[in-house]
Motif scaffolding. Structure first.
Motif, PDB file in Angstrom:
ATOM      1  N   ARG A   1       0.776  -1.343  -0.031  1.00  0.00           N
ATOM      2  CA  ARG A   1      -0.044   0.049   0.052  1.00  0.00           C
ATOM      3  C   ARG A   1       0.989   1.240   0.129  1.00  0.00           C
ATOM      4  O   ARG A   1       0.378   2.360  -0.423  1.00  0.00           O
ATOM      5  CB  ARG A   1      -0.973  -0.005   1.121  1.00  0.00           C
ATOM      6  CG  ARG A   1      -1.995  -1.110   1.197  1.00  0.00           C
ATOM      7  CD  ARG A   1      -3.040  -0.948   0.117  1.00  0.00           C
ATOM      8  NE  ARG A   1      -3.610   0.217   0.549  1.00  0.00           N
ATOM      9  CZ  ARG A   1      -4.682   0.320   1.340  1.00  0.00           C
ATOM     10  NH1 ARG A   1      -5.005  -0.747   1.826  1.00  0.00           N
ATOM     11  NH2 ARG A   1      -5.550   1.454   1.645  1.00  0.00           N
ATOM     12  N   SER A   2       1.908   1.182   0.509  1.00  0.00           N
ATOM     13  CA  SER A   2       2.818   2.457   0.763  1.00  0.00           C
ATOM     14  C   SER A   2       3.872   2.359  -0.490  1.00  0.00           C
ATOM     15  O   SER A   2       4.637   3.410  -0.734  1.00  0.00           O
ATOM     16  CB  SER A   2       3.593   2.162   2.004  1.00  0.00           C
ATOM     17  OG  SER A   2       2.724   2.576   3.283  1.00  0.00           O
ATOM     18  N   ARG A   3       3.842   1.337  -1.309  1.00  0.00           N
ATOM     19  CA  ARG A   3       4.732   1.335  -2.497  1.00  0.00           C
ATOM     20  C   ARG A   3       6.224   1.638  -2.097  1.00  0.00           C
ATOM     21  O   ARG A   3       6.965   2.143  -2.681  1.00  0.00           O
ATOM     22  CB  ARG A   3       4.319   2.267  -3.548  1.00  0.00           C
ATOM     23  CG  ARG A   3       3.039   2.328  -4.350  1.00  0.00           C
ATOM     24  CD  ARG A   3       2.565   3.414  -4.959  1.00  0.00           C
ATOM     25  NE  ARG A   3       1.154   2.932  -5.370  1.00  0.00           N
ATOM     26  CZ  ARG A   3       0.722   2.378  -6.526  1.00  0.00           C
ATOM     27  NH1 ARG A   3       1.865   1.895  -7.173  1.00  0.00           N
ATOM     28  NH2 ARG A   3      -0.351   2.380  -6.913  1.00  0.00           N
ATOM     29  N   CYS A   4       6.615   0.763  -1.359  1.00  0.00           N
ATOM     30  CA  CYS A   4       8.053   0.766  -0.805  1.00  0.00           C
ATOM     31  C   CYS A   4       8.500  -0.842  -0.115  1.00  0.00           C
ATOM     32  O   CYS A   4       7.586  -1.534  -0.516  1.00  0.00           O
ATOM     33  CB  CYS A   4       8.237   1.873   0.271  1.00  0.00           C
ATOM     34  SG  CYS A   4       7.253   1.765   1.650  1.00  0.00           S
ATOM     35  N   GLY A   5       9.608  -0.884   0.102  1.00  0.00           N
ATOM     36  CA  GLY A   5      10.120  -2.290   0.904  1.00  0.00           C
ATOM     37  C   GLY A   5      10.591  -2.065   1.897  1.00  0.00           C
ATOM     38  O   GLY A   5      10.412  -1.021   2.595  1.00  0.00           O
ATOM     39  N   ALA A   6      11.097  -3.262   2.719  1.00  0.00           N
ATOM     40  CA  ALA A   6      11.803  -2.927   3.852  1.00  0.00           C
ATOM     41  C   ALA A   6      12.752  -3.966   4.050  1.00  0.00           C
ATOM     42  O   ALA A   6      13.050  -5.088   3.380  1.00  0.00           O
ATOM     43  CB  ALA A   6      10.672  -3.387   4.959  1.00  0.00           C
ATOM     44  N   SER A   7      13.722  -3.587   4.969  1.00  0.00           N
ATOM     45  CA  SER A   7      14.996  -4.484   5.325  1.00  0.00           C
ATOM     46  C   SER A   7      14.879  -4.916   6.813  1.00  0.00           C
ATOM     47  O   SER A   7      14.446  -3.891   7.692  1.00  0.00           O
ATOM     48  CB  SER A   7      16.298  -3.745   5.194  1.00  0.00           C
ATOM     49  OG  SER A   7      16.627  -3.255   3.713  1.00  0.00           O
ATOM     50  N   VAL A   8      14.958  -5.989   7.155  1.00  0.00           N
ATOM     51  CA  VAL A   8      14.414  -6.520   8.573  1.00  0.00           C
ATOM     52  C   VAL A   8      15.636  -7.546   8.925  1.00  0.00           C
ATOM     53  O   VAL A   8      15.989  -8.496   8.428  1.00  0.00           O
ATOM     54  CB  VAL A   8      12.989  -7.439   8.375  1.00  0.00           C
ATOM     55  CG1 VAL A   8      12.757  -8.137   9.816  1.00  0.00           C
ATOM     56  CG2 VAL A   8      11.742  -6.401   8.145  1.00  0.00           C
ATOM     57  N   ASP A   9      15.690  -6.945  10.256  1.00  0.00           N
ATOM     58  CA  ASP A   9      16.840  -8.184  10.852  1.00  0.00           C
ATOM     59  C   ASP A   9      15.949  -9.303  11.646  1.00  0.00           C
ATOM     60  O   ASP A   9      15.302  -9.010  12.525  1.00  0.00           O
ATOM     61  CB  ASP A   9      17.646  -7.500  11.915  1.00  0.00           C
ATOM     62  CG  ASP A   9      18.631  -8.206  12.939  1.00  0.00           C
ATOM     63  OD1 ASP A   9      18.484  -9.485  12.589  1.00  0.00           O
ATOM     64  OD2 ASP A   9      19.199  -7.534  13.779  1.00  0.00           O
ATOM     65  N   ALA A  10      15.884 -10.396  11.050  1.00  0.00           N
ATOM     66  CA  ALA A  10      15.244 -11.427  11.766  1.00  0.00           C
ATOM     67  C   ALA A  10      15.590 -11.939  13.112  1.00  0.00           C
ATOM     68  O   ALA A  10      14.476 -12.055  14.120  1.00  0.00           O
ATOM     69  CB  ALA A  10      15.357 -12.817  10.936  1.00  0.00           C
ATOM     70  N   ASP A  11      16.796 -11.572  13.518  1.00  0.00           N
ATOM     71  CA  ASP A  11      17.272 -11.854  14.751  1.00  0.00           C
ATOM     72  C   ASP A  11      16.839 -10.693  15.744  1.00  0.00           C
ATOM     73  O   ASP A  11      16.831 -10.982  16.957  1.00  0.00           O
ATOM     74  CB  ASP A  11      18.708 -12.144  14.967  1.00  0.00           C
ATOM     75  CG  ASP A  11      18.912 -13.538  14.288  1.00  0.00           C
ATOM     76  OD1 ASP A  11      17.966 -14.420  14.148  1.00  0.00           O
ATOM     77  OD2 ASP A  11      19.996 -13.816  13.845  1.00  0.00           O
ATOM     78  N   ALA A  12      16.461  -9.622  15.240  1.00  0.00           N
ATOM     79  CA  ALA A  12      15.981  -8.394  16.147  1.00  0.00           C
ATOM     80  C   ALA A  12      14.463  -8.673  16.562  1.00  0.00           C
ATOM     81  O   ALA A  12      13.936  -8.073  17.573  1.00  0.00           O
ATOM     82  CB  ALA A  12      16.056  -7.274  15.460  1.00  0.00           C
ATOM     83  N   LEU A  13      13.735  -9.432  15.783  1.00  0.00           N
ATOM     84  CA  LEU A  13      12.440  -9.579  16.025  1.00  0.00           C
ATOM     85  C   LEU A  13      12.112 -10.112  17.507  1.00  0.00           C
ATOM     86  O   LEU A  13      12.807 -11.310  18.059  1.00  0.00           O
ATOM     87  CB  LEU A  13      11.495 -10.600  15.061  1.00  0.00           C
ATOM     88  CG  LEU A  13      11.727 -10.290  13.840  1.00  0.00           C
ATOM     89  CD1 LEU A  13      11.082 -11.314  12.687  1.00  0.00           C
ATOM     90  CD2 LEU A  13      10.563  -8.985  13.583  1.00  0.00           C
TER      91      LEU A  13
END
Ligand code: ADP
Ligand code: MG
Length: 331
Positions: free
Chosen positions: A235-247
């Motif tokens: 919906r925001s027309r963008c992407g993301a970088s996520v650190d799975a170990d920070a979840l």
């Protein structure tokens, strides 16, 4: 046998609550609401179906709690304050013990959030609970899914994955998940604690309100972090970088092997936490909103201009993003 009207009167009708915004409650053809002048009305509906969203024979009191909690979670994800709700209930028989438990769980959570039951419908049929919730918020502050901006920090409230862990343990579906043989046996106390997350989720209403004017976009995590984040990104027309170990893994999932922890933090489901974005200059304000609302908040990544989800581990190695839950896709 009690009539439909007896049941409504006994289990769902209470004296007027004194909220001036409820002009007329249960008992007429329609309820009448008087939202705060100038506010926006936020409306959402969520349905719980036996065998799909809960086990047959599930505890009635917890079911009452959960049916409203998942709706309040939608209000929270918009930054709206609860106002009122309706209940459309289909049940196989007028089981008074079930109704007493269900209505006590439902109305206890309603009282906690000042959210009045103002009407509904009651019919015989397969057990099915549909709630429509109404909330309000000032103009211009809704936490919309289309409002994330590149450069925003990406945050998650509370902890993830314990509900999924409880579901796996209760369903004994080791065969369904190739990874399950990795799970050490759960103690009774741990199972109970994880099951609380599955059966009695906590809607993050106070956090949603505290994030008004701070967060850009928000969504509640019902189908799994990665899948729900994907809605925001689309919906925001963008992407993301996520650190799975920070979840932030739940306290019981935290005791599990890293691969399982990651998988169920990323794509567990039934978490009812908030995933939201906010500009880095408001990092301290997000922490303060978490503190003010008594809710843990954890930064887990950032929003990028380039589309897609880039997932890495704590050492920066790229990982594959797991698929999310879809009612008409995988089960
Ligand atoms: P209708 O004639 O519109 O079908 P009903 O006979 O279904 O009205 O319901 C009578 C009143 O009781 C209405 O005000 C309705 O909103 C309320 N009501 C019905 N079922 C429920 C329920 N499960 N919880 C709360 N209110 C209910
Ligand atoms: Mg009716």
């Amino acid at each position: 046998m009690p009539s439909e009207f007896d049941l409504i009167k006994q289990y769902f009708t209470r004296p007027p609550c004194g909220d001036a915004r409820i002009g007329l409650g249960i008992g007429d053809d329609c309820a009448l609401l008087l939202p705060t002048p100038g506010s926006r009305l936020a409306v959402s509906a969520d349905m719980l179906v036996e065998g799909r969203h809960f086990f047959a024979g599930a505890d009635a009191e917890s079911l009452g709690h959960k049916a409203l909690a998942v709706n309040l979670s939608d209000l929270a994800a918009m930054g709206a304050a609860p106002l009122a709700f309706t209940l459309a209930l289909s049940l196989p028989s007028p089981d008074t013990a079930w109704l007493a438990g269900f209505s006590s769980g439902l109305l206890a959570l309603a009282d906690l959030h000042g959210c009045s039951l103002i009407g509904g419908d009651t019919t015989r049929g397969p057990l099915n609970i549909c709630i429509t919730v109404f909330g309000e918020l000032p103009a211009g502050v809704a936490l919309r899914r289309d409002a994330a901006l590149p450069g925003d920090e990406l945050w998650v409230s509370g902890t993830l994955g314990d509900a999924r862990l409880a579901l796996a343990a209760l369903r004994c579906d080791a065969a369904a998940d190739a990874i399950l043989p990795l799970i050490p046996p759960l103690s009774e106390a741990d199972l109970q604690q994880a099951a609380q997350r599955l059966h009695r989720p906590t809607p993050r209403v106070a956090l949603g309100i505290a994030l008004r004017g701070i967060a850009h976009a928000a969504i509640d995590i019902s189908d799994g972090f990665a899948g729900d984040l994907a809605h925001v990104l689309a919906r925001s027309r963008c992407g993301a970088s996520v650190d799975a170990d920070a979840l932030p893994a739940g306290p019981i999932l935290q005791k599990m092997p890293a691969a399982l922890r990651r998988d169920w933090c990323m794509a567990g489901g039934d978490d009812y936490e908030l995933c939201f974005t906010a500009p880095p200059c408001l990092h301290a304000a997000v922490l303060a909103a978490g503190l003010a609302s008594g809710t843990r908040v954890t930064r887990v990544g950032r929003i990028d201009a380039a589309g897609g989800l880039r997932l890495s581990d704590g050492d920066g190695n790229m990982l594959q993003a797991p698929p999310s839950f879809d009612h008409f896709g995988n089960s």
